[in-house]
Design a protein around this motif. Structure first.
Motif, PDB file in Angstrom:
ATOM      1  N   ALA A  40     122.214  10.052  68.028  1.00 35.94           N
ATOM      2  CA  ALA A  40     123.399  10.637  68.674  1.00 35.94           C
ATOM      3  C   ALA A  40     123.373  10.370  70.175  1.00 35.94           C
ATOM      4  CB  ALA A  40     123.492  12.133  68.392  1.00 35.94           C
ATOM      5  N   GLY A 102     132.447   2.885  78.653  1.00 37.96           N
ATOM      6  CA  GLY A 102     131.977   3.797  77.611  1.00 37.96           C
ATOM      7  C   GLY A 102     132.970   4.932  77.485  1.00 37.96           C
ATOM      8  N   ALA A 103     132.638   5.910  76.655  1.00 44.63           N
ATOM      9  CA  ALA A 103     133.556   7.029  76.440  1.00 44.63           C
ATOM     10  C   ALA A 103     133.803   7.796  77.732  1.00 44.63           C
ATOM     11  CB  ALA A 103     132.995   7.960  75.376  1.00 44.63           C
ATOM     12  N   THR A 104     132.766   7.909  78.553  1.00 37.58           N
ATOM     13  CA  THR A 104     132.915   8.640  79.812  1.00 37.58           C
ATOM     14  C   THR A 104     133.979   7.978  80.679  1.00 37.58           C
ATOM     15  OG1 THR A 104     130.608   9.325  79.726  1.00 37.58           O
ATOM     16  CG2 THR A 104     131.683   9.409  81.885  1.00 37.58           C
ATOM     17  N   HIS A 132     131.619  17.830  74.834  1.00 36.78           N
ATOM     18  CA  HIS A 132     130.637  17.152  75.698  1.00 36.78           C
ATOM     19  C   HIS A 132     131.177  17.198  77.130  1.00 36.78           C
ATOM     20  CE1 HIS A 132     128.497  13.660  77.432  1.00 36.78           C
ATOM     21  NE2 HIS A 132     127.650  13.750  76.417  1.00 36.78           N
ATOM     22  N   ALA A 134     131.579  15.001  79.140  1.00 41.20           N
ATOM     23  CA  ALA A 134     132.496  13.878  79.392  1.00 41.20           C
ATOM     24  C   ALA A 134     133.931  14.243  79.032  1.00 41.20           C
ATOM     25  CB  ALA A 134     132.057  12.650  78.590  1.00 41.20           C
ATOM     26  N   VAL A 182     133.687  14.554  66.243  1.00 43.38           N
ATOM     27  CA  VAL A 182     132.437  15.101  65.696  1.00 43.38           C
ATOM     28  C   VAL A 182     131.631  15.651  66.861  1.00 43.38           C
ATOM     29  CG1 VAL A 182     130.237  14.514  64.581  1.00 43.38           C
ATOM     30  CG2 VAL A 182     132.360  13.516  63.712  1.00 43.38           C
ATOM     31  N   ASN A 184     128.590  16.459  69.153  1.00 46.36           N
ATOM     32  CA  ASN A 184     127.312  15.770  69.368  1.00 46.36           C
ATOM     33  C   ASN A 184     126.126  16.712  69.241  1.00 46.36           C
ATOM     34  OD1 ASN A 184     128.148  16.926  71.940  1.00 46.36           O
ATOM     35  ND2 ASN A 184     126.398  15.894  72.826  1.00 46.36           N
ATOM     36  N   ASP A 209     137.801  12.391  71.379  1.00 46.31           N
ATOM     37  CA  ASP A 209     136.525  11.810  71.788  1.00 46.31           C
ATOM     38  C   ASP A 209     135.783  11.435  70.507  1.00 46.31           C
ATOM     39  OD1 ASP A 209     133.881  11.387  72.421  1.00 46.31           O
ATOM     40  OD2 ASP A 209     133.628  13.240  73.575  1.00 46.31           O
ATOM     41  N   CYS A 211     133.091   9.549  70.109  1.00 45.10           N
ATOM     42  CA  CYS A 211     131.730   9.023  70.336  1.00 45.10           C
ATOM     43  C   CYS A 211     130.812   9.177  69.124  1.00 45.10           C
ATOM     44  CB  CYS A 211     131.095   9.769  71.503  1.00 45.10           C
ATOM     45  SG  CYS A 211     131.004   8.759  72.946  1.00 45.10           S
ATOM     46  N   GLN A 212     130.823  10.354  68.516  1.00 48.13           N
ATOM     47  CA  GLN A 212     129.923  10.594  67.387  1.00 48.13           C
ATOM     48  C   GLN A 212     130.597  10.315  66.052  1.00 48.13           C
ATOM     49  OE1 GLN A 212     126.863  10.959  67.920  1.00 48.13           O
ATOM     50  NE2 GLN A 212     126.847  11.580  70.062  1.00 48.13           N
ATOM     51  N   SER A 232     131.898   4.903  72.534  1.00 44.79           N
ATOM     52  CA  SER A 232     130.942   4.045  73.252  1.00 44.79           C
ATOM     53  C   SER A 232     130.265   3.117  72.261  1.00 44.79           C
ATOM     54  CB  SER A 232     129.866   4.896  73.936  1.00 44.79           C
ATOM     55  OG  SER A 232     130.433   5.709  74.931  1.00 44.79           O
ATOM     56  N   HIS A 234     127.375   1.747  72.388  1.00 41.18           N
ATOM     57  CA  HIS A 234     125.919   1.907  72.201  1.00 41.18           C
ATOM     58  C   HIS A 234     125.559   2.927  71.132  1.00 41.18           C
ATOM     59  CE1 HIS A 234     125.171   5.738  74.470  1.00 41.18           C
ATOM     60  NE2 HIS A 234     126.302   5.411  75.044  1.00 41.18           N
ATOM     61  N   LYS A 235     126.497   3.785  70.762  1.00 41.13           N
ATOM     62  CA  LYS A 235     126.219   4.724  69.665  1.00 41.13           C
ATOM     63  C   LYS A 235     126.585   4.103  68.321  1.00 41.13           C
ATOM     64  CE  LYS A 235     127.096   8.514  72.811  1.00 41.13           C
ATOM     65  NZ  LYS A 235     125.974   9.430  73.051  1.00 41.13           N
TER      66      LYS A 235
HETATM   67  N1  PMP Z   1     131.276  12.469  74.003  1.00 39.00           N
HETATM   68  C1  PMP Z   1     130.333  12.716  73.093  1.00 39.00           C
HETATM   69  C2  PMP Z   1     130.667  13.585  71.923  1.00 39.00           C
HETATM   70  C3  PMP Z   1     129.061  12.156  73.231  1.00 39.00           C
HETATM   71  O1  PMP Z   1     128.122  12.410  72.326  1.00 39.00           O
HETATM   72  C4  PMP Z   1     128.796  11.333  74.349  1.00 39.00           C
HETATM   73  C5  PMP Z   1     127.427  10.714  74.560  1.00 39.00           C
HETATM   74  N2  PMP Z   1     126.379  11.644  74.449  1.00 39.00           N
HETATM   75  C6  PMP Z   1     129.816  11.103  75.264  1.00 39.00           C
HETATM   76  C7  PMP Z   1     131.047  11.675  75.060  1.00 39.00           C
HETATM   77  C8  PMP Z   1     129.617  10.222  76.471  1.00 39.00           C
HETATM   78  O2  PMP Z   1     129.341   8.931  76.076  1.00 39.00           O
HETATM   79  P1  PMP Z   1     128.793   7.853  77.131  1.00 39.00           P
HETATM   80  O3  PMP Z   1     127.646   8.510  77.836  1.00 39.00           O
HETATM   81  O4  PMP Z   1     128.372   6.699  76.293  1.00 39.00           O
HETATM   82  O5  PMP Z   1     129.916   7.527  78.050  1.00 39.00           O
END
Ligand code: PMP
Length: 414
Positions: A40, A102-104, A132, A134, A182, A184, A209, A211-212, A232, A234-235
């Motif tokens: 995650a 990335g998602a951020t 999160h 972000a 989802v 995180n 979002d 990401c997960q 993102s 990388h996940k």
């Molecule tokens: N949202 C969620 C739900 C995440 O799990 C994460 C990464 N932990 C992020 C946003 C941010 O992703 P990133 O650091 O790759 O930009």
């Protein structure tokens, strides 16, 4: 199977045992006997992704969009093929699909571009308790700039977004609902389509979002009814430094640029600049070329296995882990019974960092901390949790090592 001494065999956990994947051999950075349970945070990379990135630099490298020579034209094709794959992966259109860091960065882009153009004093932004950072901080910053207000939807007692309560908080002043597909921390899955319907009925937009979710669930932005969706790479078994923001076409077309520079313009004069159409308007500067190629390989890898198979695999392992951990005294499991691959817990009153340190000694990598979700920690009433998160390469042996490590932690701390 390599279950721990006391662990029930897989079939004993299910009426019909799901077929687990066996993909560990595809991940060169996973040595024998090491349980990597921090997907995650970031996923390990399968060989085809590593090879694609290596080839992008060692064989095919050149810039994109500007060169007239053949190598650059080929690299541009590869970069745009990655965009097509990302669009298809989400069931969106190519011209709705933007590469970001990335998602951020995706959420900051929406907050700064769409947000500044559409949110003003008195408008309301609806978030949830489990977001999160972000998906909180860019909105807090926007609210501070504009005088907008933030509302927070509560959770059900077991840690899912309380959809009925969220919908009740939507008012005519609500301009945006922004939720995690989802969690995180808890792995809980939101009913996005239901929330989308309610948001749209009130004239609000919905940002998801993902990401997960992207590494675990079939994502269809049309079926979900999202207006913005991001994740993102990388996940999703891809490289760091690249991610995807999908925005519904009419919304995207009306969005002003955020970052300025090369590649996002139509014509530049000192007095006046005109901008390229989306998605180029939102990709200032030389992009992460090899990153896009790596993301494409990751999407291909996931599609070859089938995201549904990965989801079923992770859910099965999560269910086994929950059942095994539930047998231990003094162990608190957070989150709902049914989750997507992510499990948070507390071992008595032992600090999660101590739990993670002792697990590490036994070859188990988990995350301990607030997981960039401090408001959720406050809701749970803890400063931090221990979190195990599963991946396509995870196995029952990993779960067994986790259980063994927790039992050892309990013995050490008496
Ligand atoms: N949202 C969620 C739900 C995440 O799990 C994460 C990464 N932990 C992020 C946003 C941010 O992703 P990133 O650091 O790759 O930009």
């Amino acid at each position: 199977m390599a279950g721990g001494a006391g662990m029930k065999p897989l079939a004993a956990h299910f009426a019909t045992a799901p077929r687990l994947l066996d993909l560990r051999g595809e991940f060169p950075a996973l040595p024998e006997g090491w349980a990597y349970l921090d997907a995650a945070a970031t996923a390990q990379k399968p060989r085809p992704v590593i090879e694609a990135i290596t080839n992008a630099y060692a064989r095919d490298y050149a810039t994109v969009h500007r060169g007239v020579y053949a190598r650059s034209a080929h690299m541009t094709e590869a970069y745009e093929a990655a965009r097509e794959a990302a669009a298809r992966f989400l069931n969106g259109r190519v011209d709705e699909t933007i590469f970001v860091r990335g998602a951020t960065e995706a959420i900051n882009l929406v907050a700064n571009s769409w947000g500044d153009a559409n949110i003003g004093a008195g408008d309301r932004i609806l978030l949830t308790q489990l977001e999160h950072h972000a998906n909180i901080v860019p909105w807090r910053m926007l609210a501070d700039r504009t005088g907008a207000e933030i509302d927070v939807a509560p959770l059900t007692p077991d840690g899912r977004i309380d959809e009925a309560a969220l919908i009740a908080l939507i008012t005519p002043a609500t301009k945006l609902v922004a939720i995690a597909h989802v969690s995180n921390v808890l792995g809980s899955v939101a009913d996005v389509a239901r929330i989308a319907d309610a948001a749209h009925a009130a004239g609000a937009k919905l940002l998801v979002d993902g990401c997960q979710a992207a590494p675990r669930l079939k994502v269809d932005v049309q079926a979900l009814g999202a207006d913005f969706y991001c994740f993102s790479a990388h996940k999703l078994y891809g490289p760091t430094g690249i991610g995807v923001l999908w925005v519904k076409k009419p919304i995207l077309d009306a969005m002003p640029p955020w970052q300025g520079g090369g590649a996002m313009i139509d014509e530049v004069r000192f007095e006046r600049v005109t901008y390229a159409d989306a998605p180029q308007r939102f990709e200032a500067g030389t992009p992460h070329i090899a990153g896009a190629v790596g993301l494409h390989a990751a999407i291909r890898w996931v599609e070859d296995i089938g995201i549904e198979a990965i989801d079923a695999h992770e859910r099965a392992l999560t269910a086994i882990a929950r059942a095994e951990l539930a047998r231990l005294n003094n162990l608190r499991l957070f989150g709902p019974e049914e989750t997507a691959g992510i499990l948070s817990f507390a071992v008595g009153d032992i600090h999660p960092h101590d739990v993670a340190t002792i697990l590490d000694e036994g070859g188990v990598a988990i995350r301990a901390g607030h997981h960039c979700a401090q408001p959720l920690m406050r809701w749970l009433g803890v400063p931090a949790t221990a979190r195990a998160s599963f991946s396509a390469h995870s196995s029952e042996a990993d779960v067994a090592l986790l259980v063994k490590g927790i039992e050892r932690t309990m013995r050490i701390f008496g």
